[in-house]
Motif scaffolding. Sequence first.
Motif, PDB file in Angstrom:
ATOM      1  N   TRP A 606     -34.839 -12.079  -6.017  1.00  0.00           N
ATOM      2  CA  TRP A 606     -35.353 -12.095  -4.643  1.00  0.00           C
ATOM      3  C   TRP A 606     -35.697 -13.520  -4.219  1.00  0.00           C
ATOM      4  N   THR A 610     -34.582 -15.960  -0.756  1.00  0.00           N
ATOM      5  CA  THR A 610     -35.558 -16.445   0.231  1.00  0.00           C
ATOM      6  C   THR A 610     -35.490 -17.949   0.453  1.00  0.00           C
ATOM      7  N   ARG A 613     -34.753 -20.473   5.387  1.00  0.00           N
ATOM      8  CA  ARG A 613     -35.786 -20.093   6.358  1.00  0.00           C
ATOM      9  C   ARG A 613     -35.594 -20.869   7.661  1.00  0.00           C
ATOM     10  N   LEU A 620     -37.519 -15.692   7.348  1.00  0.00           N
ATOM     11  CA  LEU A 620     -36.356 -15.627   6.483  1.00  0.00           C
ATOM     12  C   LEU A 620     -35.076 -15.551   7.303  1.00  0.00           C
ATOM     13  N   LEU A 622     -31.598 -14.145   6.653  1.00  0.00           N
ATOM     14  CA  LEU A 622     -30.800 -13.335   5.754  1.00  0.00           C
ATOM     15  C   LEU A 622     -29.491 -12.953   6.425  1.00  0.00           C
ATOM     16  N   LEU A 627     -28.442  -9.095   3.023  1.00  0.00           N
ATOM     17  CA  LEU A 627     -29.047  -7.774   3.201  1.00  0.00           C
ATOM     18  C   LEU A 627     -28.434  -6.760   2.244  1.00  0.00           C
ATOM     19  N   VAL A 630     -30.099  -7.289  -0.937  1.00  0.00           N
ATOM     20  CA  VAL A 630     -31.430  -6.686  -0.944  1.00  0.00           C
ATOM     21  C   VAL A 630     -31.337  -5.200  -1.272  1.00  0.00           C
ATOM     22  N   LEU A 657     -39.710  -4.612   0.008  1.00  0.00           N
ATOM     23  CA  LEU A 657     -38.387  -4.923   0.537  1.00  0.00           C
ATOM     24  C   LEU A 657     -37.954  -3.896   1.572  1.00  0.00           C
ATOM     25  N   VAL A 661     -38.355  -5.964   4.975  1.00  0.00           N
ATOM     26  CA  VAL A 661     -37.042  -6.589   5.143  1.00  0.00           C
ATOM     27  C   VAL A 661     -36.082  -5.641   5.851  1.00  0.00           C
ATOM     28  N   LEU A 774     -42.737 -13.640   1.230  1.00  0.00           N
ATOM     29  CA  LEU A 774     -41.982 -12.978   2.296  1.00  0.00           C
ATOM     30  C   LEU A 774     -42.725 -13.113   3.615  1.00  0.00           C
ATOM     31  N   THR A 776     -43.087 -12.129   7.587  1.00  0.00           N
ATOM     32  CA  THR A 776     -42.688 -11.106   8.548  1.00  0.00           C
ATOM     33  C   THR A 776     -43.136 -11.534   9.929  1.00  0.00           C
TER      34      THR A 776
END
Length: 913
Positions: A606, A610, A613, A620, A622, A627, A630, A657, A661, A774, A776
């Motif tokens: 993981w 990451t 960014r 993040l 991604l 994805l 993930v 996750l 995510v 992580l 958000t």
Amino acid sequence: MSGRRDFRDQSGSAAAFGELAAPPTRFDIAIEWVLGALLIFAPLALGAVEAWSETVVTALAAAMVVLLVAKLVVHRETTRFAWTWAYVPMVLFAALLAVQLVPLPAGWVAAVSPQTLKLKSQLLDGATGAQAALARQTTLSFYPHATAHDLRIVLVACAIFVCVLNVYRRPEQVKRLLAVVAASGAAVAVLALMQDLSGAKEIYWSIYTGRAVTSGPFVNYNNFSQFINLSVGAGLALMLVLAREIERGDTGTGSWGAAERKTRWLWWLGAMITAGVVAIFLSTSRMGVLSTLAAGLVAGLLIQFRRPGKGGKSGSVRGWVLVPIAMAVFVTLLWAGFDKVYDRLATLGKIERTEGGRWQTLQDLPQIYRQFPLLGIGSGAHETFYPMFDRHGDGHRTAQVENDYAQVLEETGIVGAGLVVAFLLALLANVLRGVRARSIWTRVAMIGLSYGLLAVLIHSASDFGQHLASIAALSAVTCGLILTLGRSAAAAARSVRASKTQAIESPREPSPAVRPALGGGGFLPLRLAGGALGLLVIGWALWRAGRTWLAESHWEQAQAAESWLARNDWDGDDADYDRLIGQADQAFEAEDDNVQYRHGALIYRWRRLTRERDPETGALLLSQADLEGVKHLIADLHASRALCPSFGGNLSMAGQLERFVLDDPTGAAHIREGYRLSPLDPTTCFAAGLLDAVEGKWDDSVEKFRRVSDTMFADVVEIYLHQVNRPDLALAVAGDDATKLFRLADVLQNEAAAQAAAIQPSGASAAAIATGDLKTNNATPTTAPTDVGTLAQQAKAQAIARIKAKAAEPDAPAATLAAMASVTANEGDHATAADYYRRALAIEYGQVGWRLGLARSLAELGEVRQAIAEARVCLRLRPQDYTARRIIQDMSVLPGAIAAGDGDDDKQPQTRE
């Protein structure tokens, strides 16, 4: 061999062993050397708690088994396998652990432990592959990896126990083994005393453990006390035996020699025992001290009131022989630190408060007993299983129950506990037989060994020493010698009766009791089969230990790579992450049942995702491929739950996750379930606190965030400050922790300055997946902005108040006193600061930074000469310290600087390189 002559004089050492006095073979001598090496190596290798040292101990035990099997096969006509009923519970206990470890049909598990299958089904809900496998077969253990480790320790102890019973059959052999054990314990005790007297902070003055060093090479002072008490018991046994031989005028044979040499040995043994007992007292192990005193009292009474010898006389070896040792211990403690020992023992009056964590654990365990009464949860599974039943309110974490009896009942159920009791009863029967033996030699040796056994049995009520290879090995030696002496006492009694009958019936025919010493015999295929089984079992233990060593070496390299990346803010290239993940994967491949290695490897994957960014928001970035990665990661996490269903880390990370995510609402339930399983794990607490914060459950989030590690506190502040706009809750999380309060004050002051300058914080947002990374961006502020400047002042005021309160305590630690000195110096009260610095330095003399602070405060007070003197002390401790030299230079030109020192070589500052 003159059997009748030996058995007529039942006070002699040779007679004490009767039928066991067969001459040693070359295999016996080799086993003696290997066992001696094991007993010396294990404690000095930090108690053999690491994989490499456990492997060495296992290899030495395996070598002993190979030699014993070879002896029984090669010398089958003259050697009998020593039998004792104590083998039965011992072998059955090892078999029980093996049964817990082996996958069994689900129906069988449901029949013998229905709650095991039911709870595993609940814990693996949602893990499709794991659920399907569970329907077919599963283990009784909730964590087979830990059970396999415990089984290895048990097998090593069993191997040593069997070898001692079958090899040490002559007095000289027994005395040599007692001497090796006593010498090993003395070496450990002397090391502990040297470290204590020198004020060492590291084991061997080089290995930092994070706590004060009071227990020689052992990290835990309770483990140290158990080992030393077993060694003291061996030393006491040997001392009493030699004293008996001296009083009887028995010069004996071998290396012990005449009475003069034995007398010198008595002095050395007395010194060894004294050093060991003093080391136990200075280790500050309260239960170690109590068990020493209790066992010493019992040993003294047994010596004083032991059965009279030949002619009705007890001999001169009476209870007073312990008096000189007791006096030597007392005098040494008066000189070395009686106050420390007294203060530590005084806390026994507050045992409920000082040991509340242990009491709470014992109160929680009955819930487990009721659900898994017969076979338990699996040996070694306590650390990962107990947290879901844990009701500690202070974040107390426990890897062991710290009560071997309670833990055996928890992990192996009534069956395992019953087998342990049966083994102890067999030991007790032999102890009683030995202390009542006709032979004084056997009696006094048994009294010494009983001291060590009793001390460990008492101490095991508050410790987990038998889980360490070094202590388990020494316990096996003690038990083996007790069984040897008990069997010899029984054999001597039988031989006396048989010799009388033989004198009447057939004087030339040896009695049945003597016959085993003259010839062994035995069915060769049976010996080969038994030997093959023994080699197979100990071979498995050695193979597993080697794999563990290999896995641990890879994991250490993975952690080294992790540390390097962490220092660089996880900014590494593909090669760096390939090295990190590759080492973690190799560790798991070597031990594919280790849930910690698997969990760590998935976290590293993981981390790799990451790296990208948004430079402005910190969010993040991604890609679609990321994805998909993930999703695969989530699937792997759920599949890994089967390794240890009660481990909450994999479920918590999968939930994070899913929730943060993939925006999958089922992730919230997985986060909460992971927290329920591991409520004291910092990362699961962080994830649950983050979820509560974004859902507006403020009180719940504060409770969980208080359990995170100190390194995650910055992420907690980030969440409350930038994501949910509740910086006041960060103040609540900090509580009365002065370090966190000062850190929070600095962050809030910077935030207030940014707001005052109308600068918007870069503010990405909230923290993390397992590691606090992580971010958000789907939450919005829920309250009006808080005056962060006011909160910063509150945080700083609370921190200062907390430090002042702790510094006012009579036993305040040096770091608190130094912190208080810094606070008062910043307030301009340099007189008070100087006083606090002096108090701190009186406890920890070598802290150069504190002494420089004292020098500055003295300079502010106009005490120029004293300031220069303190700076010169800094230079003696750290010769190249630039700050100290600068202080001396600046102070030397002020009035009053003359006579501050006795040399001019330190007055000129050196430039930095």
